[in-house]
Write a protein that holds these residues in place. Sequence first.
Motif, short mmCIF file in Angstrom:
data_model
loop_
_atom_site.label_atom_id
_atom_site.label_comp_id
_atom_site.label_asym_id
_atom_site.label_seq_id
_atom_site.Cartn_x
_atom_site.Cartn_y
_atom_site.Cartn_z
N CYS A 168 0.53 1.61 -4.17
CA CYS A 168 0.48 2.80 -5.04
C CYS A 168 1.57 3.79 -4.66
O CYS A 168 2.19 4.41 -5.53
N ASP A 169 1.82 3.93 -3.36
CA ASP A 169 2.90 4.82 -2.90
C ASP A 169 4.26 4.33 -3.39
O ASP A 169 5.10 5.13 -3.79
N ALA A 192 4.82 2.54 -6.09
CA ALA A 192 4.86 2.81 -7.53
C ALA A 192 5.21 4.28 -7.78
O ALA A 192 6.11 4.59 -8.57
N ASP A 193 4.51 5.17 -7.09
CA ASP A 193 4.73 6.61 -7.28
C ASP A 193 6.17 7.00 -6.92
O ASP A 193 6.81 7.76 -7.64
N LYS A 194 6.66 6.46 -5.83
CA LYS A 194 8.03 6.76 -5.38
C LYS A 194 9.06 6.42 -6.47
O LYS A 194 10.09 7.09 -6.59
N LYS A 245 -3.20 1.10 -1.27
CA LYS A 245 -2.70 2.48 -1.16
C LYS A 245 -1.19 2.50 -0.95
O LYS A 245 -0.48 3.33 -1.52
N THR A 263 3.37 3.72 -12.62
CA THR A 263 1.95 3.70 -12.29
C THR A 263 1.70 2.44 -11.47
O THR A 263 2.48 1.47 -11.55
N PRO A 264 0.62 2.40 -10.70
CA PRO A 264 0.30 1.17 -9.97
C PRO A 264 0.13 -0.03 -10.92
O PRO A 264 0.52 -1.15 -10.58
N GLY A 291 8.39 6.29 -9.80
CA GLY A 291 8.02 6.80 -11.11
C GLY A 291 7.23 5.83 -11.97
O GLY A 291 7.26 5.91 -13.21
#
Length: 120
Positions: free
Chosen positions: A51-52, A54-56, A48, A60-61, A58
């Motif tokens: 994933c955060d 990755a999202d931060k 998790k 994808t995981p 831009g």
Amino acid sequence: VGLLAYSPLAGGALTGKYNEGEVEGARLSLFKGYMSRFRTSLALDAIKEYCDVADKHGLTPTELALAWCKSRWFVASTIIGATSMEQLRENIDAFAVDLSEEIVAEVDDLNKKYRDPSMF
């Protein structure tokens, strides 16, 4: 001697798709006990947080995980295991991603926090 990265997405766990539980038709749901260490340990917490990151940034995981493998000087090749054309495209496209020093540092920090998360 180069490393051949096997299952760099941890059976799909590092894609983040299992973060909320079972996914019908997905590998970890179809084969009970398969790679269960990624669902019954601190690994899910670590995933998790990856994933955060990755999202931060831009990404994808999947892009984060595969680009990280590509960025390691000792990885000679990476085995991907897509089950759909969409997944295959995302996997292949991930190798065009170059991670910034900032992203690598954040991944390194998480690796220090979760040294071997599937063991606990």
